[in-house]
Structure formats: structure tokens, C-alpha cells
Design an enzyme around this catalytic site. Structure first.
Site, PDB file in Angstrom:
ATOM      1  N   THR A 123     -62.913  29.451  89.529  1.00  0.00           N
ATOM      2  CA  THR A 123     -62.757  28.420  90.570  1.00  0.00           C
ATOM      3  C   THR A 123     -62.955  27.039  89.970  1.00  0.00           C
ATOM      4  O   THR A 123     -63.685  26.889  88.988  1.00  0.00           O
ATOM      5  CB  THR A 123     -63.772  28.613  91.714  1.00  0.00           C
ATOM      6  OG1 THR A 123     -63.468  27.693  92.771  1.00  0.00           O
ATOM      7  CG2 THR A 123     -65.202  28.351  91.267  1.00  0.00           C
TER       8      THR A 123
ATOM      9  N   ASN B 294     -63.764  24.751  92.371  1.00  0.00           N
ATOM     10  CA  ASN B 294     -64.395  24.173  93.556  1.00  0.00           C
ATOM     11  C   ASN B 294     -65.920  24.323  93.448  1.00  0.00           C
ATOM     12  O   ASN B 294     -66.456  25.428  93.559  1.00  0.00           O
ATOM     13  CB  ASN B 294     -63.839  24.895  94.796  1.00  0.00           C
ATOM     14  CG  ASN B 294     -64.370  24.322  96.102  1.00  0.00           C
ATOM     15  OD1 ASN B 294     -65.533  23.951  96.182  1.00  0.00           O
ATOM     16  ND2 ASN B 294     -63.523  24.288  97.112  1.00  0.00           N
TER      17      ASN B 294
ATOM     18  N   LYS C 151     -67.812  26.012  96.397  1.00  0.00           N
ATOM     19  CA  LYS C 151     -67.726  27.479  96.382  1.00  0.00           C
ATOM     20  C   LYS C 151     -68.699  28.055  95.358  1.00  0.00           C
ATOM     21  O   LYS C 151     -69.374  29.050  95.611  1.00  0.00           O
ATOM     22  CB  LYS C 151     -66.322  27.921  95.947  1.00  0.00           C
ATOM     23  CG  LYS C 151     -65.271  27.870  96.996  1.00  0.00           C
ATOM     24  CD  LYS C 151     -64.027  28.535  96.393  1.00  0.00           C
ATOM     25  CE  LYS C 151     -62.840  28.448  97.297  1.00  0.00           C
ATOM     26  NZ  LYS C 151     -61.641  29.043  96.670  1.00  0.00           N
TER      27      LYS C 151
ATOM     28  N   ASP D  52     -59.684  33.266  97.381  1.00  0.00           N
ATOM     29  CA  ASP D  52     -58.877  32.283  98.086  1.00  0.00           C
ATOM     30  C   ASP D  52     -59.289  32.364  99.548  1.00  0.00           C
ATOM     31  O   ASP D  52     -59.448  33.468 100.094  1.00  0.00           O
ATOM     32  CB  ASP D  52     -57.381  32.575  97.918  1.00  0.00           C
ATOM     33  CG  ASP D  52     -56.554  31.302  98.012  1.00  0.00           C
ATOM     34  OD1 ASP D  52     -56.945  30.289  97.406  1.00  0.00           O
ATOM     35  OD2 ASP D  52     -55.519  31.308  98.704  1.00  0.00           O
ATOM     36  N   THR D  53     -59.499  31.205 100.147  1.00  0.00           N
ATOM     37  CA  THR D  53     -59.982  31.163 101.531  1.00  0.00           C
ATOM     38  C   THR D  53     -59.042  30.327 102.378  1.00  0.00           C
ATOM     39  O   THR D  53     -58.558  29.292 101.929  1.00  0.00           O
ATOM     40  CB  THR D  53     -61.403  30.550 101.563  1.00  0.00           C
ATOM     41  OG1 THR D  53     -62.287  31.421 100.859  1.00  0.00           O
ATOM     42  CG2 THR D  53     -61.904  30.378 102.990  1.00  0.00           C
TER      43      THR D  53
ATOM     44  N   PHE E 177     -68.804  21.829 103.230  1.00  0.00           N
ATOM     45  CA  PHE E 177     -67.595  21.216 102.670  1.00  0.00           C
ATOM     46  C   PHE E 177     -66.387  21.595 103.517  1.00  0.00           C
ATOM     47  O   PHE E 177     -66.508  22.340 104.498  1.00  0.00           O
ATOM     48  CB  PHE E 177     -67.403  21.639 101.211  1.00  0.00           C
ATOM     49  CG  PHE E 177     -67.084  23.099 101.008  1.00  0.00           C
ATOM     50  CD1 PHE E 177     -68.060  24.071 101.152  1.00  0.00           C
ATOM     51  CD2 PHE E 177     -65.792  23.508 100.669  1.00  0.00           C
ATOM     52  CE1 PHE E 177     -67.767  25.419 100.966  1.00  0.00           C
ATOM     53  CE2 PHE E 177     -65.488  24.852 100.468  1.00  0.00           C
ATOM     54  CZ  PHE E 177     -66.481  25.810 100.620  1.00  0.00           C
TER      55      PHE E 177
ATOM     56  N   TYR F 231     -63.694  22.345 105.977  1.00  0.00           N
ATOM     57  CA  TYR F 231     -63.599  22.302 107.437  1.00  0.00           C
ATOM     58  C   TYR F 231     -64.929  22.631 108.136  1.00  0.00           C
ATOM     59  O   TYR F 231     -64.950  22.843 109.343  1.00  0.00           O
ATOM     60  CB  TYR F 231     -62.532  23.303 107.906  1.00  0.00           C
ATOM     61  CG  TYR F 231     -61.142  23.015 107.389  1.00  0.00           C
ATOM     62  CD1 TYR F 231     -60.287  22.154 108.068  1.00  0.00           C
ATOM     63  CD2 TYR F 231     -60.677  23.607 106.213  1.00  0.00           C
ATOM     64  CE1 TYR F 231     -59.003  21.889 107.596  1.00  0.00           C
ATOM     65  CE2 TYR F 231     -59.391  23.353 105.730  1.00  0.00           C
ATOM     66  CZ  TYR F 231     -58.567  22.500 106.424  1.00  0.00           C
ATOM     67  OH  TYR F 231     -57.295  22.243 105.953  1.00  0.00           O
TER      68      TYR F 231
ATOM     69  N   LYS G 172     -75.715  29.450 106.836  1.00  0.00           N
ATOM     70  CA  LYS G 172     -74.255  29.699 106.795  1.00  0.00           C
ATOM     71  C   LYS G 172     -73.974  31.112 106.270  1.00  0.00           C
ATOM     72  O   LYS G 172     -73.093  31.812 106.779  1.00  0.00           O
ATOM     73  CB  LYS G 172     -73.562  28.642 105.917  1.00  0.00           C
ATOM     74  CG  LYS G 172     -72.049  28.860 105.801  1.00  0.00           C
ATOM     75  CD  LYS G 172     -71.329  27.763 105.035  1.00  0.00           C
ATOM     76  CE  LYS G 172     -69.855  28.115 104.819  1.00  0.00           C
ATOM     77  NZ  LYS G 172     -69.105  27.119 104.050  1.00  0.00           N
TER      78      LYS G 172
ATOM     79  N   HIS H 107     -67.670  34.229 106.025  1.00  0.00           N
ATOM     80  CA  HIS H 107     -66.546  34.943 105.419  1.00  0.00           C
ATOM     81  C   HIS H 107     -66.796  35.218 103.931  1.00  0.00           C
ATOM     82  O   HIS H 107     -66.625  36.309 103.445  1.00  0.00           O
ATOM     83  CB  HIS H 107     -65.288  34.078 105.592  1.00  0.00           C
ATOM     84  CG  HIS H 107     -65.548  32.603 105.377  1.00  0.00           C
ATOM     85  ND1 HIS H 107     -66.328  31.878 106.239  1.00  0.00           N
ATOM     86  CD2 HIS H 107     -65.213  31.752 104.368  1.00  0.00           C
ATOM     87  CE1 HIS H 107     -66.433  30.633 105.792  1.00  0.00           C
ATOM     88  NE2 HIS H 107     -65.779  30.536 104.655  1.00  0.00           N
TER      89      HIS H 107
END
Ligand code: ITT
Length: 196
Positions: A10, A12, A15, A71-72, A151, A153, A174, A179
């Protein structure tokens, strides 16, 4: 149990922080930076599965190590599952998150159904074979951003079972809903069986 090393494909950082809070000992995460890889991994496909596969596959080719990617997408039901696989670039290639959020809120104006889900697909390459794990978190898109944590949304998504947005929660909170946590929990179970 002996350490299980996994490269996480990744770019990100958010993440990566979340994955580190989920994948603890005996797992050891090797970042792309640790592995000396500095590429922007392409995500050219129309499904989360295919993009996840592209990311783990390209990093596996470079490292020849066990690795995974994810991938999200945020899938909003009243607008045919948008932004979905386009979540990172919904408002254009600039990947500007405020723009993505504003476009989504605009597209939802006047819609009574604001239900949505985050869906994460993990692709794991283990001993040269590929395995997939999926995690879903259902919830609602609210009308105005709330909260400053997290981060993407997070500030407009309230998961089922809570009255707070993800951006009003700490990471541990969270993780009770997320997910990403659900997908990675399956990966953990799978690997614990493989190595036991
Ligand atoms: P990779 O390097 O892992 O590909 P990315 O940012 O390109 O990172 P994705 O394509 O999987 O990642 O993600 C799509 C976007 O959806 C991502 O940029 C986030 O802003 C958003 N997103 C992903 N997970 C999220 C979460 O848990 N909460 C809020 N937004 C999220």
C-alpha cells in the site's frame, strides 16, 4: 509461534496505521518503504478484487515474499454503488478528499435512502498462491461532515450500531465495526492455521 512476515502493498499511510493496529504479533509487517520499493501501484480495473490482485501481484513479483494488499470502496446503494471502485478518485485524479466528499454529498442531495457500505477486499499471496478475504461494514451517509479522526470518507459515515461517524472514533473503536478489521481477521485465522 514464530514470526510471520508479510509485505503490505500500500501507499496509503492511514491504511498502514490501521493494519498495524490489527495485525500484531506473531505478524510482522514489512512496508514498501522497508522493502525499498517506491512505485505508485496501478489500480486500473473495474472491481475491488482485480485491483487488490494487481497490487499484491505486482509487489510479489518485485519482492518474491509473502505479501498482501487491500482495495476498499464505499458503496452507496441509491447511486448504484458509487463511488465504489472509484472511491480514491471520485472527483478526479487529484485524489483530493474534500472534493470527493463534496461530490458524494451533492450526488445524494434529495435522496431519502442514504444507506451504504464500506467493502474491503484483501488479496494475500502466500507460498505463491492467491487467497481473498472480504469485510463489509454497513451504515449511513450523513449530510454534514462530523469528526476529525480517520481518513477518506470517515467523517460522513456512521456504521450500523453506532451514532458516531468513524471520524468521531479512535482507531480501536473503529476496529469494532470496520470492514478492514473484518477482512483482516479472516486473513489472521487463515494464516494461523497454515503455520500451526
Ligand atoms: P493503496 O495504496 O492501498 O491502493 P488507496 O488510497 O489508493 O491506497 P483504495 O483505492 O483502496 O486505496 O481506497 C479508496 C479510497 O477509499 C481511499 O483513498 C480512502 O480515502 C477511501 N477509504 C478506504 N478505506 C477507508 C476507510 O476505512 N474509511 C474511509 N475512507 C476509506
Amino acid at each position: 509461534m514464530k514470526t510471520i512476515e508479510l509485505v503490505f502493498a500500500t501507499n496509503n499511510q492511514n491504511k498502514l496505521n490501521e493494519i498495524r493496529s490489527i495485525l500484531k504479533e506473531p505478524f510482522q509487517i514489512i512496508t514498501l518503504q522497508d522493502a525499498g520499493i517506491d512505485i505508485d501501484i496501478p489500480e486500473p480495473h473495474q472491481t475491488l478484487e482485480a485491483n487488490a490482485s494487481e497490487k499484491s501481484g505486482s509487489i510479489h513479483q518485485l519482492t518474491h515474499k509473502n505479501c498482501f494488499s487491500e482495495d476498499t470502496g464505499l458503496e452507496v446503494f441509491s447511486i448504484n454503488g458509487e463511488p465504489g471502485v472509484k472511491s480514491a478518485r471520485y472527483a478526479g485524479e487529484g485524489r483530493n478528499f474534500q472534493d470527493n466528499i463534496h461530490l458524494l454529498l451533492k450526488n445524494l442531495e434529495g435522496k431519502s435512502d442514504r444507506t451504504a457500505q464500506f467493502r474491503t477486499v484483501v488479496s494475500l499471496i502466500w507460498d505463491d498462491a492467491e487467497f481473498f478475504f472480504t469485510g463489509i461494514c454497513k451504515g449511513t451517509i450523513i449530510e454534514k461532515q462530523k469528526g476529525t479522526e480517520g481518513f477518506g470518507y470517515d467523517s460522513i459515515f456512521v456504521p450500523e450500531g453506532s451514532s458516531y461517524t468513524f471520524a468521531e472514533m479512535g482507531m480501536e473503536e473503529k476496529n469494532k465495526f470496520s470492514h478492514r478489521k473484518k477482512a483482516v481477521a479472516q486473513l489472521i485465522e487463515f494464516l494461523k492455521q497454515k503455520v500451526s
